[in-house]
Design an enzyme around this catalytic site. Structure first.
Site, PDB file in Angstrom:
ATOM      1  N   LYS A 254      31.455  42.148  48.531  1.00  0.00           N
ATOM      2  CA  LYS A 254      31.653  43.529  48.060  1.00  0.00           C
ATOM      3  C   LYS A 254      30.309  44.077  47.591  1.00  0.00           C
ATOM      4  O   LYS A 254      29.695  43.524  46.688  1.00  0.00           O
ATOM      5  CB  LYS A 254      32.662  43.547  46.904  1.00  0.00           C
ATOM      6  CG  LYS A 254      32.718  44.877  46.135  1.00  0.00           C
ATOM      7  CD  LYS A 254      33.741  44.851  44.990  1.00  0.00           C
ATOM      8  CE  LYS A 254      33.658  46.125  44.131  1.00  0.00           C
ATOM      9  NZ  LYS A 254      34.599  46.114  42.986  1.00  0.00           N
ATOM     10  N   ASP A 259      29.791  51.827  40.782  1.00  0.00           N
ATOM     11  CA  ASP A 259      31.225  52.097  40.717  1.00  0.00           C
ATOM     12  C   ASP A 259      31.528  52.990  39.520  1.00  0.00           C
ATOM     13  O   ASP A 259      31.686  52.513  38.397  1.00  0.00           O
ATOM     14  CB  ASP A 259      31.997  50.767  40.612  1.00  0.00           C
ATOM     15  CG  ASP A 259      33.502  50.980  40.568  1.00  0.00           C
ATOM     16  OD1 ASP A 259      33.954  52.109  40.852  1.00  0.00           O
ATOM     17  OD2 ASP A 259      34.224  49.998  40.259  1.00  0.00           O
ATOM     18  N   LYS A 266      35.863  56.084  35.382  1.00  0.00           N
ATOM     19  CA  LYS A 266      35.824  55.122  34.281  1.00  0.00           C
ATOM     20  C   LYS A 266      35.354  55.812  33.002  1.00  0.00           C
ATOM     21  O   LYS A 266      34.632  56.812  33.072  1.00  0.00           O
ATOM     22  CB  LYS A 266      34.802  54.008  34.605  1.00  0.00           C
ATOM     23  CG  LYS A 266      35.236  53.035  35.683  1.00  0.00           C
ATOM     24  CD  LYS A 266      34.142  51.987  35.899  1.00  0.00           C
ATOM     25  CE  LYS A 266      34.526  51.028  37.019  1.00  0.00           C
ATOM     26  NZ  LYS A 266      35.663  50.161  36.692  1.00  0.00           N
ATOM     27  N   ASP A 277      28.078  46.041  40.586  1.00  0.00           N
ATOM     28  CA  ASP A 277      29.306  45.949  41.369  1.00  0.00           C
ATOM     29  C   ASP A 277      29.055  45.594  42.843  1.00  0.00           C
ATOM     30  O   ASP A 277      29.964  45.547  43.655  1.00  0.00           O
ATOM     31  CB  ASP A 277      30.106  47.252  41.243  1.00  0.00           C
ATOM     32  CG  ASP A 277      31.600  47.019  41.379  1.00  0.00           C
ATOM     33  OD1 ASP A 277      32.038  45.878  41.151  1.00  0.00           O
ATOM     34  OD2 ASP A 277      32.320  47.974  41.717  1.00  0.00           O
ATOM     35  N   ASP A 336      39.644  53.706  41.488  1.00  0.00           N
ATOM     36  CA  ASP A 336      38.791  52.683  40.872  1.00  0.00           C
ATOM     37  C   ASP A 336      39.123  51.283  41.396  1.00  0.00           C
ATOM     38  O   ASP A 336      38.389  50.335  41.148  1.00  0.00           O
ATOM     39  CB  ASP A 336      38.961  52.740  39.344  1.00  0.00           C
ATOM     40  CG  ASP A 336      37.835  52.037  38.614  1.00  0.00           C
ATOM     41  OD1 ASP A 336      36.822  51.695  39.266  1.00  0.00           O
ATOM     42  OD2 ASP A 336      37.973  51.828  37.395  1.00  0.00           O
ATOM     43  N   GLU A 338      38.594  50.091  44.253  1.00  0.00           N
ATOM     44  CA  GLU A 338      37.914  50.383  45.513  1.00  0.00           C
ATOM     45  C   GLU A 338      37.408  49.143  46.227  1.00  0.00           C
ATOM     46  O   GLU A 338      37.244  49.151  47.448  1.00  0.00           O
ATOM     47  CB  GLU A 338      36.754  51.361  45.272  1.00  0.00           C
ATOM     48  CG  GLU A 338      35.419  50.729  44.820  1.00  0.00           C
ATOM     49  CD  GLU A 338      35.478  50.018  43.479  1.00  0.00           C
ATOM     50  OE1 GLU A 338      36.430  50.274  42.712  1.00  0.00           O
ATOM     51  OE2 GLU A 338      34.594  49.188  43.194  1.00  0.00           O
ATOM     52  N   ARG A 340      38.694  46.266  46.940  1.00  0.00           N
ATOM     53  CA  ARG A 340      39.616  45.709  47.940  1.00  0.00           C
ATOM     54  C   ARG A 340      39.657  46.564  49.208  1.00  0.00           C
ATOM     55  O   ARG A 340      39.869  46.060  50.297  1.00  0.00           O
ATOM     56  CB  ARG A 340      41.011  45.530  47.302  1.00  0.00           C
ATOM     57  CG  ARG A 340      41.631  46.791  46.812  1.00  0.00           C
ATOM     58  CD  ARG A 340      42.733  46.550  45.775  1.00  0.00           C
ATOM     59  NE  ARG A 340      42.199  46.250  44.441  1.00  0.00           N
ATOM     60  CZ  ARG A 340      42.945  45.998  43.370  1.00  0.00           C
ATOM     61  NH1 ARG A 340      44.264  45.980  43.465  1.00  0.00           N
ATOM     62  NH2 ARG A 340      42.402  45.744  42.210  1.00  0.00           N
TER      63      ARG A 340
HETATM   64  N1  BES Z   1      34.218  46.848  39.709  1.00  0.00           N
HETATM   65  C1  BES Z   1      35.425  46.872  38.994  1.00  0.00           C
HETATM   66  C2  BES Z   1      35.753  45.542  38.335  1.00  0.00           C
HETATM   67  C3  BES Z   1      34.837  45.106  37.227  1.00  0.00           C
HETATM   68  C4  BES Z   1      35.155  45.379  35.916  1.00  0.00           C
HETATM   69  C5  BES Z   1      33.707  44.378  37.508  1.00  0.00           C
HETATM   70  C6  BES Z   1      34.324  44.952  34.906  1.00  0.00           C
HETATM   71  C7  BES Z   1      32.875  43.953  36.493  1.00  0.00           C
HETATM   72  C8  BES Z   1      33.180  44.231  35.196  1.00  0.00           C
HETATM   73  C9  BES Z   1      36.573  47.219  39.934  1.00  0.00           C
HETATM   74  O1  BES Z   1      36.258  48.040  40.997  1.00  0.00           O
HETATM   75  C10 BES Z   1      37.600  47.954  39.132  1.00  0.00           C
HETATM   76  O2  BES Z   1      37.298  49.016  38.674  1.00  0.00           O
HETATM   77  N2  BES Z   1      38.759  47.351  38.964  1.00  0.00           N
HETATM   78  C11 BES Z   1      39.808  47.926  38.225  1.00  0.00           C
HETATM   79  C12 BES Z   1      41.085  47.733  38.993  1.00  0.00           C
HETATM   80  C13 BES Z   1      42.242  48.548  38.478  1.00  0.00           C
HETATM   81  C14 BES Z   1      42.002  50.021  38.692  1.00  0.00           C
HETATM   82  C15 BES Z   1      43.505  48.102  39.194  1.00  0.00           C
HETATM   83  C16 BES Z   1      39.882  47.215  36.882  1.00  0.00           C
HETATM   84  O3  BES Z   1      39.629  46.028  36.820  1.00  0.00           O
HETATM   85  O4  BES Z   1      40.145  47.882  35.881  1.00  0.00           O
HETATM   86 ZN    ZN Z   2      34.300  48.002  41.621  1.00  0.00          ZN
HETATM   87 MN    MN Z   3      36.371  50.110  40.486  1.00  0.00          MN
END
Ligand code: BES
Ligand code: ZN
Ligand code: MN
Length: 490
Positions: A254, A259, A266, A277, A336, A338, A340
């Site tokens: 990825k 992000d 966020k 990210d 968010d 994204e 996947r």
């Molecule tokens: N890049 C983030 C995950 C992340 C969070 C990486 C903290 C490193 C530190 C990912 O794209 C994301 O935002 N995931 C969301 C998923 C949710 C919307 C289902 C999350 O983990 O909140």
């Molecule tokens: Zn992300």
């Molecule tokens: Mn995200």
């Protein structure tokens, strides 16, 4: 790119103890035994080493500890670093000890007296891994890190053993550079350019642009990047060091260079961390670099999806439905989630094009994995017990924390969408598992697969056993070892 500090082995010569002006490290065992060099240092300092060993502070000298004696009398050295270490220690213990020496060293030159130490190569690896700094954006004059020389009775043999280890250190260093780099510098284009530069090492590198991705039908990947001015790209790196027709291992990363969360934006606090990210893509890149540098006898293809997740007038919206390359449709509930969407298209492409013997994807995929495992272990998800076991073994031998998590159809049910084939989130419970379930929908039954959620381990706010604060390069060593275990056995 930051290169690991130069480390050279030299033949044992204890006379340099009296004449060297930089830092000198000697080794004593936890029960206070001195080797020849340590005895000489003790004589030069009129017993300072022995006094240290007898002092309360030393009692039960913890293996891997470094006790610095500053400006030791009788020597011209700036410091005598007394390293407490068993002569026959484990590779990991030797590496940790090397890291402790690097920490004490700062940017000074260092001479290590490790004459009979069987694990001097791992000690050197620890030194190289911990002696990393990311200073390209500091305006103050930077002093280059001083050279490291290790005196050893079998220096020629050690020099030979060092080369593949330094290849790995250089791979780790590349991963850390990429992960530490801010998003205004490491745009999708800059990332692709840095990967393309690896053709110099004998890697075949292809960069697919948006038109090509559109033709391939990678709509889920493209929808993530459509709100950004930076063009989305997929980069394919191939290392063919194995049998001519042997199916490759596919590594998929990825690479979200930033992000914001997109329209599902966020919160501001901590958002700056999302420069990391692209950590999965960074590990794929660093691993490919290590394989090329050490000329691995294996076929490996690394694929990264490079995009930026931004809100804008043409960004993907919550509720939009997009079609993946596989043909399945996805309802984007939360922009968010994204990662996947990027991975599923690249994973499908990897399988269609390369028919890989196995596939491993890496991603800073979920915050939930940090809630579950903290910063100590990456989450490991797999559809194949043998492959998974082999990976966990390689990770453990590399000192990189990894913990297996479950998959199961009940979790998969949480991804049902009212209007499309699936939605891109499964709700709050088991967030890391439903993310993995989403990915598994794009894994063919015949493909042994591992998904590594590295959100907690790619970047750390306090130093670890082998990395300073910041990007760790977690995974390069484990993957490199897995590849050597699986494909390069005699
Ligand atoms: N890049 C983030 C995950 C992340 C969070 C990486 C903290 C490193 C530190 C990912 O794209 C994301 O935002 N995931 C969301 C998923 C949710 C919307 C289902 C999350 O983990 O909140
Ligand atoms: Zn992300
Ligand atoms: Mn995200």
């Amino acid at each position: 790119m930051s290169q690991p500090t130069a480390i050279t082995f030299a033949p044992t010569d204890i006379d340099v103890l009296a004449t060297t002006t930089g830092r000198i490290a000697i080794i004593v065992t936890p029960d206070g035994k001195l080797d020849k060099a340590a005895r000489r240092a003790n004589r030069l300092t009129r017993g300072a080493v022995e006094r240290l060993i007898e002092s309360d502070g030393f009692a039960g000298g913890k293996p891997g500890r470094v006790i610095p004696l500053a400006w030791p009398t009788g020597m011209v050295a700036e410091a005598l670093d007394v390293l407490v270490l068993e002569r026959r220690c484990s590779p990991i213990a030797a590496r940790k000890a090397g890291a402790a020496l690097a920490r004490a060293k700062g940017d000074k030159a260092l001479l290590v007296m490790a004459s009979n130490m069987p694990r001097a190569g791992d000690l050197a690896l620890g030194l190289a891994l911990r002696d990393y700094r990311f200073e390209v954006h500091k305006s103050e004059a930077k002093s280059a890190s001083g050279a490291i020389t290790i005196h050893h009775s079998r220096d020629a043999e050690m020099t030979q053993a060092l080369a593949p280890l330094m290849a790995v250190a250089e791979g780790v260093s590349m991963t850390r550079d990429l992960v530490n780099e801010p998003a205004n510098v490491l745009t999708t284009t800059e990332f692709a350019d840095r990967l393309a530069a690896m053709t110099d090492l004998g890697l075949e590198v292809e960069v697919l642009d948006e038109d090509e991705l559109e033709t391939l039908g990678m709509r889920t990947l493209l929808c993530v990047g459509q709100g950004s001015d930076s063009p989305s790209k997929v980069v394919v790196m191939r290392w063919n060091g194995g049998e001519k027709d042997a199916a490759p291992l596919a590594l998929v990363g990825k690479g979200v260079v930033f992000d914001t969360g997109g329209i599902s934006i966020k919160p501001a606090g901590g958002m700056e961390e999302m420069t990391m990210d692209m950590g999965g893509a960074g590990v794929v890149a660093g691993t490919m670099r290590a394989l090329a540098l050490r000329k691995a006898r294996a076929n490996v293809v690394g694929l990264v999806g490079l995009v930026e997740n931004m809100p804008s007038g043409n960004a993907v919206r919550p509720g939009d439905v997009v079609r993946s390359m596989k043909g399945d449709t996805v309802e984007v509930i939360n922009t968010d989630a994204e990662g996947r969407l990027v991975l599923c298209d690249v994973m499908w492409y990897a399988q269609e094009r390369f028919k890989p013997a196995a596939m491993i994807d890496l991603a800073t995929l979920t915050g939930a994995i940090i809630v579950g495992l903290g910063h100590e272990n990456a989450g490991v998800f797999s559809n194949d017990d043998d492959l998974c076991k082999a990976f966990l073994k390689a990770a453990q031998a590399s000192g990189e924390g990894a913990w297996r998590m479950p998959l199961g159809s009940a979790y998969d049910d949480l991804l049902k969408s009212r209007i499309a084939d699936m939605k891109n989130i499964g709700g709050r419970p088991a967030g890391s598992i439903t993310a993995a379930q989403f990915l598994q929908r794009f894994v063919k039954d015949e493909t042994p697969w591992i998904h590594l959620d590295i959100a907690g381990v790619a970047l750390i706010s306090k130093e670890s056993d082998y990395a300073p604060k910041g990007a760790t390069g977690w995974g390069v060593m484990a993957l490199n070892r897995l590849i050597s275990d699986l494909y390069e056995g005699e």
